[in-house]
Design a protein around this motif. Structure first.
Motif, PDB file in Angstrom:
ATOM      1  N   LYS A 122      31.866  36.718  40.483  1.00  0.00           N
ATOM      2  CA  LYS A 122      33.189  37.078  40.826  1.00  0.00           C
ATOM      3  C   LYS A 122      33.223  38.456  41.525  1.00  0.00           C
ATOM      4  N   LEU A 123      32.395  39.257  40.707  1.00  0.00           N
ATOM      5  CA  LEU A 123      32.101  40.764  41.164  1.00  0.00           C
ATOM      6  C   LEU A 123      31.761  40.866  42.527  1.00  0.00           C
ATOM      7  N   TYR A 124      30.843  40.053  42.979  1.00  0.00           N
ATOM      8  CA  TYR A 124      30.223  39.898  44.201  1.00  0.00           C
ATOM      9  C   TYR A 124      31.468  39.343  45.144  1.00  0.00           C
ATOM     10  N   LEU A 125      32.094  38.316  44.757  1.00  0.00           N
ATOM     11  CA  LEU A 125      33.329  38.036  45.701  1.00  0.00           C
ATOM     12  C   LEU A 125      34.311  38.877  46.092  1.00  0.00           C
ATOM     13  N   SER A 126      34.594  39.908  44.931  1.00  0.00           N
ATOM     14  CA  SER A 126      35.534  40.972  45.038  1.00  0.00           C
ATOM     15  C   SER A 126      35.128  41.965  45.866  1.00  0.00           C
ATOM     16  N   LEU A 127      33.727  42.416  45.968  1.00  0.00           N
ATOM     17  CA  LEU A 127      33.180  43.386  46.852  1.00  0.00           C
ATOM     18  C   LEU A 127      33.124  42.799  48.260  1.00  0.00           C
ATOM     19  N   ALA A 128      33.014  41.378  48.578  1.00  0.00           N
ATOM     20  CA  ALA A 128      33.016  41.010  49.836  1.00  0.00           C
ATOM     21  C   ALA A 128      34.242  41.287  50.509  1.00  0.00           C
ATOM     22  N   ASN A 129      35.405  40.825  49.562  1.00  0.00           N
ATOM     23  CA  ASN A 129      36.642  40.850  50.185  1.00  0.00           C
ATOM     24  C   ASN A 129      37.202  42.193  50.553  1.00  0.00           C
ATOM     25  N   LEU A 130      36.701  43.392  49.609  1.00  0.00           N
ATOM     26  CA  LEU A 130      36.897  44.661  49.986  1.00  0.00           C
ATOM     27  C   LEU A 130      36.160  44.967  51.275  1.00  0.00           C
ATOM     28  N   VAL A 131      35.293  44.727  51.668  1.00  0.00           N
ATOM     29  CA  VAL A 131      34.248  45.042  52.742  1.00  0.00           C
ATOM     30  C   VAL A 131      34.765  44.573  53.940  1.00  0.00           C
ATOM     31  N   ALA A 132      35.292  43.285  54.033  1.00  0.00           N
ATOM     32  CA  ALA A 132      35.545  42.563  54.931  1.00  0.00           C
ATOM     33  C   ALA A 132      37.164  42.487  55.326  1.00  0.00           C
ATOM     34  N   LEU A 133      38.012  42.641  54.203  1.00  0.00           N
ATOM     35  CA  LEU A 133      39.449  42.748  54.519  1.00  0.00           C
ATOM     36  C   LEU A 133      40.119  44.022  53.959  1.00  0.00           C
ATOM     37  N   GLY A 134      39.529  44.575  53.084  1.00  0.00           N
ATOM     38  CA  GLY A 134      39.773  45.960  52.567  1.00  0.00           C
ATOM     39  C   GLY A 134      40.892  45.794  51.353  1.00  0.00           C
ATOM     40  N   ASN A 135      41.060  44.665  50.755  1.00  0.00           N
ATOM     41  CA  ASN A 135      41.811  44.332  49.565  1.00  0.00           C
ATOM     42  C   ASN A 135      41.328  43.306  48.616  1.00  0.00           C
ATOM     43  N   VAL A 136      41.519  43.266  47.427  1.00  0.00           N
ATOM     44  CA  VAL A 136      41.318  42.223  46.596  1.00  0.00           C
ATOM     45  C   VAL A 136      42.141  42.568  45.246  1.00  0.00           C
ATOM     46  N   CYS A 137      42.424  41.542  44.394  1.00  0.00           N
ATOM     47  CA  CYS A 137      42.955  41.452  43.228  1.00  0.00           C
ATOM     48  C   CYS A 137      42.115  40.826  42.200  1.00  0.00           C
ATOM     49  N   MET A 138      41.600  41.812  41.037  1.00  0.00           N
ATOM     50  CA  MET A 138      40.888  41.270  39.937  1.00  0.00           C
ATOM     51  C   MET A 138      41.597  41.196  38.635  1.00  0.00           C
ATOM     52  N   HIS A 139      41.751  39.993  38.206  1.00  0.00           N
ATOM     53  CA  HIS A 139      42.379  39.994  36.730  1.00  0.00           C
ATOM     54  C   HIS A 139      41.393  39.772  35.729  1.00  0.00           C
ATOM     55  N   LEU A 140      41.401  40.602  34.586  1.00  0.00           N
ATOM     56  CA  LEU A 140      40.549  40.652  33.325  1.00  0.00           C
ATOM     57  C   LEU A 140      41.130  40.197  32.279  1.00  0.00           C
ATOM     58  N   PRO A 141      40.993  38.964  32.200  1.00  0.00           N
ATOM     59  CA  PRO A 141      41.880  38.242  31.083  1.00  0.00           C
ATOM     60  C   PRO A 141      41.798  38.965  29.479  1.00  0.00           C
TER      61      PRO A 141
END
Length: 418
Positions: A122-141
Motif C-alpha cells: 500500500k505504501l508503494y502504491l501511495s508513492l506511485a500515485n504521488l510521483v505520477a499524479l501528485g495526489n493520494v489519500c491514505m486511510h489509517l484505520p
C-alpha cells in the motif's frame, strides 16, 4: 450543507481539466493509476503509450523512495521522552532503561509494518500515485491489524484553504450493495428506501469530511443520497488526528490539488511519446519491400513468385528491380533525438544513479547518501513527504503495538528524512 452526492458532482465538475491531465500522465507512465470513469476491467484494455520509459522511471524513483523512507533493516522513527519531564524524575532512576524500552517500542512498531499484511504494498502504491499524479489519500484505520487503504485521486474530491489545510473532502466508492459492511447494509435497509436494495444493486458509498468553525473535523456517511445515522459519524479535534491523510507531491498555496513529478517532465514525456510512435511506424515501413517488374520484359511475375531459391528463370537483367527504402537515415535522426529525451527523463528520475545495493541489509551510510540525492534532486519535496506520510504512519504503527503517544511525554522524530 449539501449532501455528499450533489457536492461530489459539483466539485468533480470543476476539475474536468485536471482529470484529462491526470489521465494523460498515467498513460505516459502507469495507466492503471487513473482510468476513464467508464473504463471496465472486463471489456476494456488499458490505454498504454508508445514507450515504456515512463513506467520504468516511475517504478525506479518509487523504489528509491521506499528504500530511503522505509528501510527494512532499521526504524524510520525515533521515540524520545520530553527533556523537562526526564529532569523531574527521581535521581536514582536508571534513565537508560527508559531509552531501552523506547528503542524496543521502535523496533516492534517497524515489525508491525511488516507483520500487517499488505502494508508495504500500500505504501508503494501511495508513492506511485504521488510521483505520477501528485495526489493520494491514505486511510489509517483504527482497527488493529488492519492494513491501510489507498484511494487515488479519481476516488475523492477535495477543497483546501488558502494555506493548504483541509476544508472539505469527499471519498466515493462504487460498489455492489453486498460489498458494504454488514452494519451499513442493515442501516440502509432499515430506512424508508431500504426495500429497493438487492445484493447486486450498484451503489455509491460516500464519506464526507468537513471542517467546522472551531477548526475540528466532522465525518458524515451516505449510501447514494441516504445519510447514515449518528452511529456512522465521527469527530476529530484537528487535521493531524484524522484517519484520512490527503497527501500531495508538491502543493501550491491556493490550490486544491498537488502536482506530481511526472507533470514537471510532461513536455519530455509528450515528445518521447510522439517520437517513439514515429520510430515504430517508420521501422515497420522500413522492413517492408516491393519488386518492380518491367511489363515489357521477358520475365513473368508468375515465374518469379513461384520459383525456388537458386532457380533459373527466363528473362534478362533489369526486368525486375527492388524498390529501396530511402528512410534509414531519417530513422537514425529520430533514434538520436529519442535517446536525448530518454536521457533527460532518466536524469530527472534518477535512472542513471542506481547506487544502492538490492540487499536485505543496507548500511546507514548508503541510506543517508540516497536521502541526500533525493533531497537535492526534488528540492525539498522528499522531506515534506517524509513528514506528511511517515509521521501519521508512525503513530498508527505504535497504536498497533499498544503504545499511543498522544497525551504522553513522548514525542516522535522522523529520522530518515533530512
Amino acid at each position: 450543507m449539501r449532501n455528499a452526492s450533489s457536492e461530489w458532482q459539483r466539485l468533480q465538475g470543476r476539475r474536468r481539466g485536471l482529470e484529462k491531465r491526470w489521465e494523460k500522465y498515467a498513460s505516459f507512465t502507469l495507466p492503471r493509476l487513473f482510468t476513464e470513469e467508464r473504463w471496465d476491467e472486463d471489456t476494456d484494455e488499458l490505454a498504454h503509450d508508445w514507450q515504456s520509459v515512463g513506467a520504468q522511471a516511475v517504478n525506479h524513483v518509487v523504489n528509491k523512495l521506499m528504500l530511503a523512507l522505509f528501510a527494512p533493516s532499521r526504524p524510520f522513527m525515533r521515540l524520545e521522552a520530553d527533556a523537562k519531564w526526564l529532569a523531574q524524575l527521581p535521581p536514582g532512576l536508571d534513565k537508560s532503561k527508559i531509552d531501552e524500552a523506547l528503542s524496543q517500542a521502535e523496533l516492534e512498531a517497524v515489525k508491525a509494518m511488516d507483520g500487517i499484511q499488505g502494508t508495504r504494498a500500500k505504501l508503494y502504491l501511495s508513492l506511485a500515485n504521488l510521483v505520477a499524479l501528485g495526489n493520494v489519500c491514505m486511510h489509517l484505520p483504527k482497527e488493529k491489524g488492519k492494513p491501510p487503504r489507498i484511494y487515488n485521486v479519481a476516488q475523492y474530491v477535495i477543497r483546501r484553504t488558502g494555506t493548504g489545510d483541509l476544508k472539505q473532502a469527499i471519498i466515493r466508492e462504487c460498489l455492489a450493495f453486498d460489498e458494504l459492511e454488514p452494519k451499513v447494509q442493515q442501516a440502509v435497509r432499515s430506512g424508508s428506501e431500504g426495500s429497493r436494495y438487492q445484493p447486486d444493486t450498484k451503489v455509491e458509498y460516500f464519506r464526507q469530511i468537513c471542517r467546522n468553525d472551531k477548526g475540528g473535523y466532522e465525518l458524515y456517511q451516505y449510501v447514494d443520497k441516504v445519510k447514515l445515522d449518528t452511529e456512522f459519524e465521527g469527530r476529530w479535534a484537528d487535521e493531524a488526528s484524522l484517519e484520512w491523510r490527503f497527501l500531495t507531491w508538491n502543493l501550491k498555496d491556493g490550490n486544491n490539488y498537488g502536482t506530481g513529478l511526472v507533470e514537471d517532465y510532461a513536455a519530455d514525456f509528450g515528445g518521447l511519446s510522439t517520437l517513439s510512435e514515429a520510430q515504430i511506424k517508420g521501422a515497420v515501413l522500413a522492413s517492408e519491400f516491393r519488386w518492380l517488374v518491367n511489363p515489357a520484359g521477358m520475365t513473368k511475375v508468375e515465374d518469379f513468385e513461384n520459383s525456388e531459391n537458386g532457380g533459373a528463370l527466363p528473362g534478362q537483367e533489369g526486368d525486375i528491380s527492388l524498390v529501396a527504402n530511402s528512410k534509414p537515415g531519417d530513422l537514425q535522426v529520430v533514434g538520436a533525438v529519442v535517446q536525448d529525451y530518454i536521457g533527460r527523463i532518466g536524469r530527472g528520475f534518477l535512472l542513471g544513479s542506481a547506487t544502492t545495493r538490492d540487499a536485505e541489509r543496507v548500511t546507514a551510510a548508503e541510506i543517508r547518501m540516497q536521502a541526500q540525492e533525493l533531497e537535492t534532486s526534488f528540492g525539498g519535496t522528499y522531506s515534506s513527504i517524509a513528514v506528511g506520510m511517515q509521521l501519521p504512519l508512525s503513530r498508527w504503527l505504535l497504536r498497533n503495538v499498544n503504545l499511543d503517544v498522544n497525551g504522553t511525554q513522548l514525542k516522535i522524530t522522523i529520522v530518515t528524512g533530512l
